[in-house]
Design a protein around this motif. Structure first.
Motif, PDB file in Angstrom:
ATOM      1  N   THR A   1      -4.934   6.765  -6.996  1.00 43.39           N
ATOM      2  CA  THR A   1      -4.849   5.373  -6.912  1.00 43.39           C
ATOM      3  C   THR A   1      -4.182   5.569  -5.533  1.00 43.39           C
ATOM      4  OG1 THR A   1      -6.297   4.540  -9.150  1.00 43.39           O
ATOM      5  CG2 THR A   1      -5.771   3.279  -6.970  1.00 43.39           C
ATOM      6  N   VAL A   2      -4.266   5.232  -4.267  1.00 48.79           N
ATOM      7  CA  VAL A   2      -3.571   4.755  -3.376  1.00 48.79           C
ATOM      8  C   VAL A   2      -3.161   3.742  -3.262  1.00 48.79           C
ATOM      9  CG1 VAL A   2      -3.021   4.645  -0.972  1.00 48.79           C
ATOM     10  CG2 VAL A   2      -4.969   6.220  -2.351  1.00 48.79           C
ATOM     11  N   LEU A   3      -1.912   2.933  -3.424  1.00 49.17           N
ATOM     12  CA  LEU A   3      -1.752   1.812  -3.034  1.00 49.17           C
ATOM     13  C   LEU A   3      -1.357   1.051  -1.937  1.00 49.17           C
ATOM     14  CD1 LEU A   3       0.431   1.558  -6.565  1.00 49.17           C
ATOM     15  CD2 LEU A   3      -1.341   1.185  -6.275  1.00 49.17           C
ATOM     16  N   ARG A   4      -1.006  -0.346  -1.585  1.00 48.33           N
ATOM     17  CA  ARG A   4      -1.132  -0.665  -0.246  1.00 48.33           C
ATOM     18  C   ARG A   4      -0.358  -2.024  -1.034  1.00 48.33           C
ATOM     19  NH1 ARG A   4      -6.563  -3.461   1.587  1.00 48.33           N
ATOM     20  NH2 ARG A   4      -6.887  -4.829   0.619  1.00 48.33           N
TER      21      ARG A   4
ATOM     22  N   ASN B   1       2.456   2.430   1.033  1.00 49.10           N
ATOM     23  CA  ASN B   1       2.340   2.324   2.956  1.00 49.10           C
ATOM     24  C   ASN B   1       1.269   2.371   2.908  1.00 49.10           C
ATOM     25  OD1 ASN B   1       1.690   5.031   2.272  1.00 49.10           O
ATOM     26  ND2 ASN B   1       3.365   5.263   3.525  1.00 49.10           N
ATOM     27  N   GLY B   2       0.349   2.379   1.737  1.00 48.83           N
ATOM     28  CA  GLY B   2      -1.085   2.342   2.097  1.00 48.83           C
ATOM     29  C   GLY B   2      -1.537   3.472   1.984  1.00 48.83           C
ATOM     30  N   GLU B   3      -0.584   4.765   2.456  1.00 43.92           N
ATOM     31  CA  GLU B   3      -0.980   5.943   1.620  1.00 43.92           C
ATOM     32  C   GLU B   3      -0.972   7.214   0.722  1.00 43.92           C
ATOM     33  OE1 GLU B   3       0.290   7.637   5.984  1.00 43.92           O
ATOM     34  OE2 GLU B   3      -0.799   5.860   7.071  1.00 43.92           O
ATOM     35  N   ARG B   4      -0.006   7.003   0.621  1.00 44.48           N
ATOM     36  CA  ARG B   4       0.631   7.213  -1.077  1.00 44.48           C
ATOM     37  C   ARG B   4      -0.174   7.111  -2.225  1.00 44.48           C
ATOM     38  NH1 ARG B   4       6.083   6.183   0.951  1.00 44.48           N
ATOM     39  NH2 ARG B   4       6.559   7.974   2.777  1.00 44.48           N
ATOM     40  N   SER B   5      -0.664   7.780  -2.950  1.00 44.48           N
ATOM     41  CA  SER B   5      -0.745   6.793  -4.469  1.00 44.48           C
ATOM     42  C   SER B   5       0.330   7.212  -5.435  1.00 44.48           C
ATOM     43  CB  SER B   5      -1.836   8.395  -5.184  1.00 44.48           C
ATOM     44  OG  SER B   5      -0.875   9.934  -4.829  1.00 44.48           O
TER      45      SER B   5
ATOM     46  N   PRO C   1      -4.051  -1.848  -5.507  1.00 47.09           N
ATOM     47  CA  PRO C   1      -4.837  -0.648  -4.986  1.00 47.09           C
ATOM     48  C   PRO C   1      -5.881  -0.801  -3.924  1.00 47.09           C
ATOM     49  CG  PRO C   1      -5.189  -1.271  -7.443  1.00 47.09           C
ATOM     50  CD  PRO C   1      -4.662  -2.431  -7.368  1.00 47.09           C
ATOM     51  N   CYS C   2      -5.948  -0.117  -3.179  1.00 45.09           N
ATOM     52  CA  CYS C   2      -6.146   0.087  -1.620  1.00 45.09           C
ATOM     53  C   CYS C   2      -7.735  -0.219  -2.469  1.00 45.09           C
ATOM     54  CB  CYS C   2      -5.683   1.357  -0.736  1.00 45.09           C
ATOM     55  SG  CYS C   2      -4.473   1.487  -0.231  1.00 45.09           S
ATOM     56  N   PRO C   3      -8.493  -0.430  -1.540  1.00 42.37           N
ATOM     57  CA  PRO C   3     -10.499  -0.556  -1.911  1.00 42.37           C
ATOM     58  C   PRO C   3     -10.017   1.410  -1.440  1.00 42.37           C
ATOM     59  CG  PRO C   3      -9.766  -1.600   0.049  1.00 42.37           C
ATOM     60  CD  PRO C   3      -8.660  -1.275  -0.699  1.00 42.37           C
ATOM     61  N   ASP C   4     -12.012   1.460  -1.856  1.00 45.00           N
ATOM     62  CA  ASP C   4     -12.320   2.304  -1.872  1.00 45.00           C
ATOM     63  C   ASP C   4     -13.564   3.338   0.131  1.00 45.00           C
ATOM     64  OD1 ASP C   4     -14.789   1.706  -2.923  1.00 45.00           O
ATOM     65  OD2 ASP C   4     -14.276   2.464  -4.519  1.00 45.00           O
ATOM     66  N   ALA C   5     -13.386   3.716  -0.102  1.00 44.32           N
ATOM     67  CA  ALA C   5     -14.680   3.533   0.619  1.00 44.32           C
ATOM     68  C   ALA C   5     -15.585   2.630   1.434  1.00 44.32           C
ATOM     69  CB  ALA C   5     -14.301   5.864   1.350  1.00 44.32           C
ATOM     70  N   ALA C   6     -16.304   2.769   0.241  1.00 42.00           N
ATOM     71  CA  ALA C   6     -17.589   2.183   0.011  1.00 42.00           C
ATOM     72  C   ALA C   6     -17.412   0.498  -0.269  1.00 42.00           C
ATOM     73  CB  ALA C   6     -17.985   2.271  -1.363  1.00 42.00           C
ATOM     74  N   GLU C   7     -15.762   0.323  -0.507  1.00 43.76           N
ATOM     75  CA  GLU C   7     -15.735  -1.202  -0.877  1.00 43.76           C
ATOM     76  C   GLU C   7     -14.825  -0.981   0.364  1.00 43.76           C
ATOM     77  OE1 GLU C   7     -12.395  -4.127  -2.797  1.00 43.76           O
ATOM     78  OE2 GLU C   7     -12.164  -2.437  -3.571  1.00 43.76           O
ATOM     79  N   ARG C   8     -14.587  -0.694   1.757  1.00 43.14           N
ATOM     80  CA  ARG C   8     -13.912  -1.010   3.029  1.00 43.14           C
ATOM     81  C   ARG C   8     -15.081  -1.556   3.650  1.00 43.14           C
ATOM     82  NH1 ARG C   8     -10.141   3.174   1.754  1.00 43.14           N
ATOM     83  NH2 ARG C   8     -11.290   4.616   2.832  1.00 43.14           N
ATOM     84  N   ALA C   9     -16.268  -0.009   3.493  1.00 38.42           N
ATOM     85  CA  ALA C   9     -17.155  -0.295   4.214  1.00 38.42           C
ATOM     86  C   ALA C   9     -17.532  -2.127   3.882  1.00 38.42           C
ATOM     87  CB  ALA C   9     -18.035   0.373   4.595  1.00 38.42           C
ATOM     88  N   SER C  10     -17.904  -2.912   3.132  1.00 38.08           N
ATOM     89  CA  SER C  10     -18.355  -3.485   2.805  1.00 38.08           C
ATOM     90  C   SER C  10     -18.526  -4.645   2.869  1.00 38.08           C
ATOM     91  CB  SER C  10     -18.476  -3.774   1.049  1.00 38.08           C
ATOM     92  OG  SER C  10     -18.652  -4.932   0.409  1.00 38.08           O
ATOM     93  N   ARG C  11     -16.314  -4.589   3.348  1.00 38.39           N
ATOM     94  CA  ARG C  11     -15.378  -5.203   3.515  1.00 38.39           C
ATOM     95  C   ARG C  11     -15.543  -5.665   4.921  1.00 38.39           C
ATOM     96  NH1 ARG C  11      -9.352  -5.277   0.265  1.00 38.39           N
ATOM     97  NH2 ARG C  11     -10.404  -5.730  -1.925  1.00 38.39           N
TER      98      ARG C  11
END
Length: 389
Positions: free
Chosen positions: A172-175, A201-205, A235-245
Motif C-alpha cells: 500500500t502506497v501512503l501519502r 511522499n505518495g510514492e513509497r509503499s 493510504p493513497c486512493p487506488d486508480a479507480a478511486e482517483r478516477a471517481s474523485r
C-alpha cells in the motif's frame, strides 16, 4: 555439550532459557536464508552478538547516532580510521577521544540487544549451540542477563505483531493526509516518528518506508502505526478511486460555477442598474494573498457562458488537496463582498430583496445536486454569503 535444531520446532525464548538456566558458555549460531547471527554467552549471560549482514539498527555507529552521543562527522572520521587500522569501531572511538569506555559499553549493550531482539521475529531458522566457543580476542564485551533480554524480546515481539497486524498491506502506497482528523488534541512526535513522516511522499509503499528507516523495522512500524492512527498519514486512493474523485471534482466545479455565476450576475445586474457600469470596481475587499486570483476568478464566474474548465484552470496552481476548498472559499468571499456592497450603497432593503430572490432560484439548482452540495457544504456557504456573513 552442544545442540542443534530449527526455530520451527523450538522457540527462541526456550533456547535462551535453556542456556541461561544451564549457565552455559559458548556461541548460539542462527542461519536463515542469507542472514546469520551469532550470540555469545558466558556463564549463561549474553556478552556480545553479531549479525551478517547487519541491519542499520544493529550497527554500533547508528546506535550512537540515534542516542546523540556522536555526530555524523565523528562517525565518518572514525569509520575511515577503522578501515585503515582494522580495529573495531568502539576501540577507535575511544582512541580518538570521541567517547569514553563507559559510553561505548552502554551503546554496545543496546547494539547487542537489537541483534537478539530481531531473532524473535524470525519464524524459522537453523540453530546450533557450540559449547565453549569464545568471541574474538580484543573484542569489547558486555554482560546482559539473558532472562531479562528474553522477556523484553518477547514483549517487543508481541507489540510488533499487534502493530504490524494493524498496518495496511505492505504494497500500500501512503501519502500525507490532506485533512488530518486527530483523535488526540496533542500528538507528540519523536525524532523517529518525524523520520518516518518525511519518508511518506505518495510514492513509497509501507514496505519501502519501513525498510528504508534508519532506526529499524520495529521502531519504524510503531511510528507508522502512530502516524496512521493520528490520521497524519493515509493510504493513497487506488486508480479507480482517483478516477471517481476526479469525476466528482469536475461536478463540484460545475456546480460552483452555476450557483455563484447565477448569484453574482443577479447582484451585478442590480449594482449596474443603480450605480452604472463602473459598479463592479467599487469593492476591494479580498482574502489575504488572493487579490489577483480573486479578481480573475470573479471574471470567470461572472462572464456569461464562461466554460467550467476556466474555473478549474484558475485553480490549477493550487495543491490538489485544498483546491476545491480554496475555490469555494474565494467564490464565497466574492459573493459576500457583493452582497455587502449592495447593502452599503443601495440599503439593506434592496439588498434583502435581491438576496431573497436569489436564494429561491438557487434552491432549485441545489435540489438537482443535493447530495453533492451537502457533501461539500456548498448550500450552507452560499447562504452565508448571501446574508453578507
Amino acid at each position: 555439550m552442544g545442540f542443534t535444531g530449527n526455530l520451527k520446532t523450538v522457540s527462541f525464548g526456550d533456547i535462551l532459557q535453556l542456556i541461561s538456566t544451564g549457565k552455559k558458555t559458548g556461541v548460539l549460531q542462527l542461519l536463515r536464508a542469507n542472514a546469520a547471527k551469532k550470540i555469545y554467552f558466558r556463564g549463561g549471560n549474553i556478552v556480545t552478538a553479531a549479525a551478517q549482514p547487519s541491519t542499520i539498527e544493529e550497527r554500533l555507529g547508528q546506535v550512537l547516532l540515534r542516542r546523540g552521543q556522536i555526530t555524523a562527522d565523528d562517525l565518518d572520521k572514525a569509520l575511515k580510521k577503522q578501515r585503515s587500522s582494522g580495529k573495531r569501531l568502539g576501540h577507535v572511538l575511544i582512541e580518538m577521544g570521541i567517547l569514553d569506555r563507559a559510553i561505548i559499553l552502554d551503546s554496545l549493550r543496546a547494539q547487542v540487544e537489537e541483534v537478539v531482539y530481531s531473532v524473535f521475529a524470525w519464524p524459522e531458522a537453523e540453530f546450533r549451540f557450540l559449547d565453549g566457543e569464545a568471541p574474538d580476542p580484543g573484542q569489547i564485551l558486555v554482560e546482559l542477563n539473558t532472562l531479562n533480554v528474553m522477556m523484553e524480546g518477547a514483549r517487543r515481539f508481541d507489540e510488533y505483531a499487534e502493530v504490524a497486524h494493524s498496518l495496511p498491506d505492505a504494497a500500500t502506497v501512503l501519502r500525507l493526509s490532506p485533512s488530518p482528523r486527530m483523535e488526540e488534541p496533542n500528538i507528540v512526535l519523536t525524532g523517529e516518528d518525524i523520520d518516518v513522516l518525511v519518508a511518506v511522499n505518495g510514492e513509497r509503499s509501507v514496505s519501502d518506508i519501513i525498510s528504508s528507516a534508519a532506526h529499524g523495522e520495529y521502531s519504524a512500524s510503531k511510528s507508522l502505526h502512530k502516524l496512521l492512527k493520528s490520521s497524519l498519514v493515509e493510504p493513497c486512493p487506488d486508480a479507480a478511486e482517483r478516477a471517481s474523485r476526479k469525476g466528482e471534482e469536475e461536478m463540484v466545479y460545475e456546480l460552483i460555477y452555476r450557483l455563484y455565476t447565477h448569484a453574482l450576475q443577479a447582484v451585478h445586474k442590480v449594482l449596474v442598474e443603480y450605480l452604472g457600469p463602473s459598479g463592479e470596481r467599487l469593492f476591494c475587499r479580498a482574502p489575504e494573498g488572493w487579490e489577483s486570483d480573486r479578481s480573475r476568478l470573479f471574471d470567470v464566474l461572472i462572464t456569461p457562458g464562461g466554460p467550467v474548465d476556466s474555473l478549474q484552470k484558475e485553480m490549477s496552481g493550487i495543491p490538489d488537496p485544498v483546491r476545491l476548498h480554496r475555490a469555494l472559499s474565494s467564490a464565497n468571499q466574492i459573493l459576500a463582498d457583493r452582497v455587502r456592497l449592495t447593502a452599503d450603497w443601495l440599503g439593506p432593503g434592496i439588498a434583502g430583496r435581491v438576496t431573497s430572490g436569489i436564494q429561491k432560484d438557487l434552491s432549485f439548482l441545489l435540489a438537482q445536486k443535493r447530495s453533492l452540495a451537502d457533501k461539500y457544504d456548498i448550500g450552507r456557504d452560499i447562504r452565508q454569503a448571501l446574508r453578507g456573513v
